[in-house]
Scaffold this motif. Structure first.
Motif, PDB file in Angstrom:
ATOM      1  N   ASP A 102       9.644   3.487   0.138  1.00 45.94           N
ATOM      2  CA  ASP A 102       8.332   4.054  -0.211  1.00 45.94           C
ATOM      3  C   ASP A 102       7.737   4.899   0.899  1.00 45.94           C
ATOM      4  O   ASP A 102       6.521   4.910   1.112  1.00 45.94           O
ATOM      5  CB  ASP A 102       7.366   2.936  -0.620  1.00 45.94           C
ATOM      6  N   LEU A 109       0.829  -1.205   0.000  1.00 46.33           N
ATOM      7  CA  LEU A 109       0.000   0.000   0.000  1.00 46.33           C
ATOM      8  C   LEU A 109       0.861   1.252   0.000  1.00 46.33           C
ATOM      9  O   LEU A 109       0.580   2.211  -0.731  1.00 46.33           O
ATOM     10  CB  LEU A 109      -0.928  -0.008   1.220  1.00 46.33           C
ATOM     11  N   ARG A 130       3.793   1.475  -1.253  1.00 49.74           N
ATOM     12  CA  ARG A 130       4.374   1.552  -2.596  1.00 49.74           C
ATOM     13  C   ARG A 130       3.368   2.131  -3.589  1.00 49.74           C
ATOM     14  O   ARG A 130       3.728   2.892  -4.489  1.00 49.74           O
ATOM     15  CB  ARG A 130       4.830   0.159  -3.029  1.00 49.74           C
ATOM     16  N   TRP A 131       2.100   1.786  -3.418  1.00 44.47           N
ATOM     17  CA  TRP A 131       1.053   2.285  -4.313  1.00 44.47           C
ATOM     18  C   TRP A 131       0.829   3.778  -4.091  1.00 44.47           C
ATOM     19  O   TRP A 131       0.584   4.533  -5.040  1.00 44.47           O
ATOM     20  CB  TRP A 131      -0.234   1.509  -4.054  1.00 44.47           C
TER      21      TRP A 131
END
Length: 320
Positions: A273, A37, A39-40
Motif C-alpha cells: 500500500d 491508514l 491501505r485506506w
C-alpha cells in the motif's frame, strides 16, 4: 476518585503532549494502524488482469515499467498500467478475490501464490518454488529460487496439457535474489544478491539499479522460448514494481511498520500500500497475435505444489 471527565482530561493531556512531539505522534500512528491508514489512502483502482484480453499472461515479479521500457523487446505494443497493489499479496487479493476464473491455470515461482491460495478460484495452481533437482544444492543456491528457465519449460508443457485454458506464468526475476552481475553468476554471499548491503549504505544505489536491470533483461530473454512455442494472445506484465534507492515520502515511512524508525531501509524493495510510481507503474506489453486460443471453464482440479517449503522459501525471498 477520577470521573469520566477526569479520564477525558487525562487523555486530552496525552494528545496535547503527543502533538508537541512529532515522534510520539508517528509512533502512535504506526503502532495503532499506520498500515491500515496507508491501505485506506492507497488507490487500488489499477488494472484488473482477469478483465483484460489475453490467452497467456506472463508476470515478471517486481518489474518496473520505466526500466522495462528501456529494455523493451522490438515487437509488441507497450503501455504503462497501474497495478492494483504494490506487493504480490495485494496484487493477488485485489485481482482474484471474489472472482471465478475456472478457465485459468496459474503457474508460479513465487510461493506467495500458495500463501494466498484462498483468494484464487482458478482451475489449477502449479507451484515451482520447490525443485527436487536443485534442492540438493541447498536453499540458498545461486539459481534455485529465481531461475526462470525451468518455469518457462514447465509453462510450455502446461500449454500442451491444458490447451483450452488461459495461462498465467508468474516468474520471479527481477525479484531478489539476483542471479547475475556483469554477466557472471553471483555467489550466495554476494552483497549484490539482495538489498541488505544497499540499505546499509555499503552498495551504491546506481549499482543496484544496474544489477536489477541486468536481471530484468535476463528474464525478458528467458521467456522468448515460451513466446515462440505457444499460440494465442500473450501479454507480458508485472505484479508490482521495485524501489531502487528512490524511497518514498517520509510520512509513508513513518506510517509503515516494516522497519520501524530505520527510515533509510525503505529506499529499496517493495512495501504494501505504498502509492509511488516506482511500485505501482507496471508494463503491459501486448505481443502480436494471429489467432486466439479457444478456452473453456471447468471445475477446479488438484493443485500441484508442496506446502512444506512455503515458509522457508518466503523467508529466503525476504517476505518474513
Amino acid at each position: 476518585m477520577p470521573t469520566d471527565d477526569g479520564r477525558s482530561h487525562m487523555n486530552l493531556g496525552r494528545i496535547k503532549k503527543g502533538l508537541s512531539n512529532p515522534r510520539l505522534v508517528a509512533r502512535f500512528l504506526r503502532e495503532q494502524g499506520g498500515n491500515a491508514l496507508l491501505r485506506w489512502i492507497f488507490d487500488d483502482s489499477g488494472v484488473r488482469v482477469l478483465d483484460q484480453e489475453w490467452d497467456t499472461l506472463v508476470i515478471l515479479d517486481c518489474g518496473r515499467y520505466d526500466i522495462f521500457a528501456e529494455l523493451e523487446p522490438s515487437s509488441g505494443t507497450l503501455r504503462k498500467k497501474r497495478s492494483a497493489g504494490s506487493v504480490t499479496a495485494d496484487f493477488l487479493k485485489r485481482n482474484f478475490s471474489g472472482r471465478r476464473a475456472h478457465d485459468v491455470v496459474y503457474l508460479s515461482a513465487n510461493p506467495q501464490v500458495a500463501n494466498h491460495r484462498e483468494h484464487l478460484d482458478v482451475h489449477k495452481v502449479i507451484g515451482m518454488w520447490h525443485d527436487d533437482k536443485r534442492e540438493k544444492q541447498g536453499q540458498e543456491n545461486r539459481r534455485g529460487l529465481t531461475d526462470p528457465e525451468p518455469v518457462v519449460d514447465r509453462a510450455i508443457e502446461l500449454h500442451e496439457e491444458y490447451p483450452n485454458k488461459r495461462h498465467i506464468v508468474h516468474l520471479l526475476p527481477p525479484h531478489v535474489p539476483h542471479i547475475f552481475k556483469d554477466g557472471a553468476e553471483l555467489p550466495t554471499d554476494s552483497p549484490y544478491r539482495n538489498y541488505e548491503a544497499a540499505r546499509a549504505g555499503e552498495v551504491d544505489a546506481s549499482e543496484m539499479r544496474d544489477i536489477y536491470s541486468e536481471n530484468y533483461e535476463y528474464v525478458i530473454d528467458a521467456i522468448q522460448p515460451l513466446i515462440d512455442e505457444i499460440d494465442g494472445k500473450i501479454v507480458v506484465t508485472a505484479d508490482h514494481g521495485e524501489l531502487l534507492g528512490e524511497g518514498m515520502p517520509r510520512w509513508m515511512k513513518h506510517l509503515h511498520n516494516r522497519w520501524g524508525n530505520q527510515w533509510w531501509k525503505y529506499d529499496f524493495g517493495h512495501y504494501g500500500d505504498i502509492d509511488v510510481p516506482e511500485l505501482v507503474d507496471v508494463p503491459w506489453l501486448e505481443l502480436p497475435v494471429e489467432t486466439r486460443r479457444e478456452t473453456v471453464s471447468e471445475p477446479p482440479v488438484t493443485d500441484e505444489y508442496e506446502t512444506e517449503s512455503i515458509r522457508s522459501q518466503l523467508e529466503a525471498l525476504g517476505y518474513r
